[in-house]
Motif scaffolding. Structure first.
Motif, PDB file in Angstrom:
ATOM      1  N   VAL A  36      40.298  50.842  40.585  1.00 42.08           N
ATOM      2  CA  VAL A  36      39.195  51.595  39.968  1.00 42.08           C
ATOM      3  C   VAL A  36      38.547  50.745  38.875  1.00 42.08           C
ATOM      4  O   VAL A  36      37.308  50.673  38.780  1.00 42.08           O
ATOM      5  CB  VAL A  36      39.682  52.956  39.414  1.00 42.08           C
ATOM      6  CG1 VAL A  36      38.641  53.600  38.520  1.00 42.08           C
ATOM      7  CG2 VAL A  36      40.059  53.881  40.567  1.00 42.08           C
ATOM      8  N   LEU A  37      39.355  50.071  38.067  1.00 43.72           N
ATOM      9  CA  LEU A  37      38.808  49.183  37.035  1.00 43.72           C
ATOM     10  C   LEU A  37      38.050  48.013  37.656  1.00 43.72           C
ATOM     11  O   LEU A  37      36.988  47.616  37.151  1.00 43.72           O
ATOM     12  CB  LEU A  37      39.921  48.667  36.125  1.00 43.72           C
ATOM     13  CG  LEU A  37      40.601  49.704  35.241  1.00 43.72           C
ATOM     14  CD1 LEU A  37      41.768  49.079  34.480  1.00 43.72           C
ATOM     15  CD2 LEU A  37      39.595  50.337  34.290  1.00 43.72           C
ATOM     16  N   ILE A  38      38.579  47.467  38.744  1.00 43.92           N
ATOM     17  CA  ILE A  38      37.909  46.359  39.434  1.00 43.92           C
ATOM     18  C   ILE A  38      36.556  46.811  39.973  1.00 43.92           C
ATOM     19  O   ILE A  38      35.544  46.110  39.809  1.00 43.92           O
ATOM     20  CB  ILE A  38      38.805  45.799  40.562  1.00 43.92           C
ATOM     21  CG1 ILE A  38      39.970  45.010  39.953  1.00 43.92           C
ATOM     22  CG2 ILE A  38      38.012  44.948  41.544  1.00 43.92           C
ATOM     23  CD1 ILE A  38      41.049  44.614  40.951  1.00 43.92           C
ATOM     24  N   VAL A  39      36.521  47.969  40.611  1.00 44.20           N
ATOM     25  CA  VAL A  39      35.255  48.483  41.154  1.00 44.20           C
ATOM     26  C   VAL A  39      34.278  48.778  40.018  1.00 44.20           C
ATOM     27  O   VAL A  39      33.081  48.477  40.126  1.00 44.20           O
ATOM     28  CB  VAL A  39      35.485  49.713  42.049  1.00 44.20           C
ATOM     29  CG1 VAL A  39      34.175  50.387  42.417  1.00 44.20           C
ATOM     30  CG2 VAL A  39      36.258  49.310  43.312  1.00 44.20           C
ATOM     31  N   ALA A  40      34.766  49.339  38.921  1.00 46.42           N
ATOM     32  CA  ALA A  40      33.887  49.608  37.769  1.00 46.42           C
ATOM     33  C   ALA A  40      33.318  48.306  37.211  1.00 46.42           C
ATOM     34  O   ALA A  40      32.114  48.222  36.924  1.00 46.42           O
ATOM     35  CB  ALA A  40      34.656  50.364  36.685  1.00 46.42           C
ATOM     36  N   PHE A  41      34.153  47.287  37.069  1.00 45.81           N
ATOM     37  CA  PHE A  41      33.676  45.972  36.610  1.00 45.81           C
ATOM     38  C   PHE A  41      32.655  45.422  37.595  1.00 45.81           C
ATOM     39  O   PHE A  41      31.599  44.904  37.197  1.00 45.81           O
ATOM     40  CB  PHE A  41      34.852  45.001  36.460  1.00 45.81           C
ATOM     41  CG  PHE A  41      34.431  43.635  35.996  1.00 45.81           C
ATOM     42  CD1 PHE A  41      34.390  43.348  34.638  1.00 45.81           C
ATOM     43  CD2 PHE A  41      34.078  42.643  36.905  1.00 45.81           C
ATOM     44  CE1 PHE A  41      33.987  42.099  34.197  1.00 45.81           C
ATOM     45  CE2 PHE A  41      33.672  41.390  36.477  1.00 45.81           C
ATOM     46  CZ  PHE A  41      33.627  41.114  35.112  1.00 45.81           C
ATOM     47  N   HIS A  42      32.960  45.540  38.868  1.00 45.42           N
ATOM     48  CA  HIS A  42      32.058  45.061  39.914  1.00 45.42           C
ATOM     49  C   HIS A  42      30.687  45.725  39.790  1.00 45.42           C
ATOM     50  O   HIS A  42      29.658  45.055  39.822  1.00 45.42           O
ATOM     51  CB  HIS A  42      32.668  45.336  41.296  1.00 45.42           C
ATOM     52  CG  HIS A  42      31.756  45.004  42.416  1.00 45.42           C
ATOM     53  ND1 HIS A  42      31.660  43.749  42.940  1.00 45.42           N
ATOM     54  CD2 HIS A  42      30.861  45.761  43.104  1.00 45.42           C
ATOM     55  CE1 HIS A  42      30.753  43.740  43.897  1.00 45.42           C
ATOM     56  NE2 HIS A  42      30.264  44.962  44.015  1.00 45.42           N
ATOM     57  N   LEU A  43      30.689  47.041  39.661  1.00 45.49           N
ATOM     58  CA  LEU A  43      29.422  47.773  39.567  1.00 45.49           C
ATOM     59  C   LEU A  43      28.665  47.418  38.289  1.00 45.49           C
ATOM     60  O   LEU A  43      27.437  47.343  38.288  1.00 45.49           O
ATOM     61  CB  LEU A  43      29.665  49.273  39.659  1.00 45.49           C
ATOM     62  CG  LEU A  43      30.157  49.766  41.026  1.00 45.49           C
ATOM     63  CD1 LEU A  43      30.567  51.225  40.941  1.00 45.49           C
ATOM     64  CD2 LEU A  43      29.114  49.543  42.109  1.00 45.49           C
TER      65      LEU A  43
END
Length: 173
Positions: A36-43
């Motif tokens: 979830v943190l990775i996807v948030a950083f990605h976005l």
């Protein structure tokens, strides 16, 4: 937002690898929290079309989750759970992390129309085989499991690329 295409692709690749290893080595909510943190950083820092990419990631999670749920319930994969089972949440995390790569570090695979059909039935099953060697899942009948996974990836991977191209053209580089 990171401006360099190269930097975005390298960071996307590294983050996917971190997410993949976290989910495979530590399957559970902690790994999903990291994804979830990775996807948030990605976005926040990599994506150039956040809402479209978030929707596409959601589509990837649903499609991939349905495929893997099918594999668990028909015996292609096993994680020791008896009876009907939903796709484990850590595998949904893997699909979320993987979906981020299709518009970035793996976007090159769309360069030739035939390339996804060659790469997917090899690379997809290889990832599951690798996960099985790390103890995340079992492939009860290795030959049958790898063949089924190859067919599934032969369908799902080009389908995801088609969805990205037709429903989310702003994600195609």
């Amino acid at each position: 937002m990171i401006q360099s295409d190269t930097a975005r692709n390298v960071i996307n690749f590294v983050l996917f690898q971190v997410g993949w290893f976290a989910c495979v080595l530590y399957p559970g909510l902690g790994a999903v929290g990291l994804v979830v943190l990775i996807v948030a950083f990605h976005l926040a820092f990599i994506s150039q079309a956040r809402m479209a990419e978030l929707q596409f990631i959601g589509a990837g999670v649903v499609i991939g989750g349905l495929l893997d749920g099918l594999w668990f319930n028909v015996g292609v994969m096993d994680n020791g759970v008896e009876g009907f089972q939903l796709t484990p949440i850590w595998i949904l995390g893997l699909w979320a992390a993987f979906s981020t790569t299709l518009s970035h570090s793996l976007s090159w695979i769309s360069a030739k129309p035939w390339l996804p059909f060659v790469c997917a039935p090899v690379a997809g099953p290889f990832a599951y085989w690798s996960a099985s060697k790390m103890g995340a899942v079992e492939l009860p009948d290795l030959t049958l499991s790898l063949a089924a996974l190859a067919v599934g990836w032969l369908v799902v991977f080009p389908l995801l690329l088609f969805i990205r191209k037709t429903l989310y053209p702003e994600l195609v580089q």
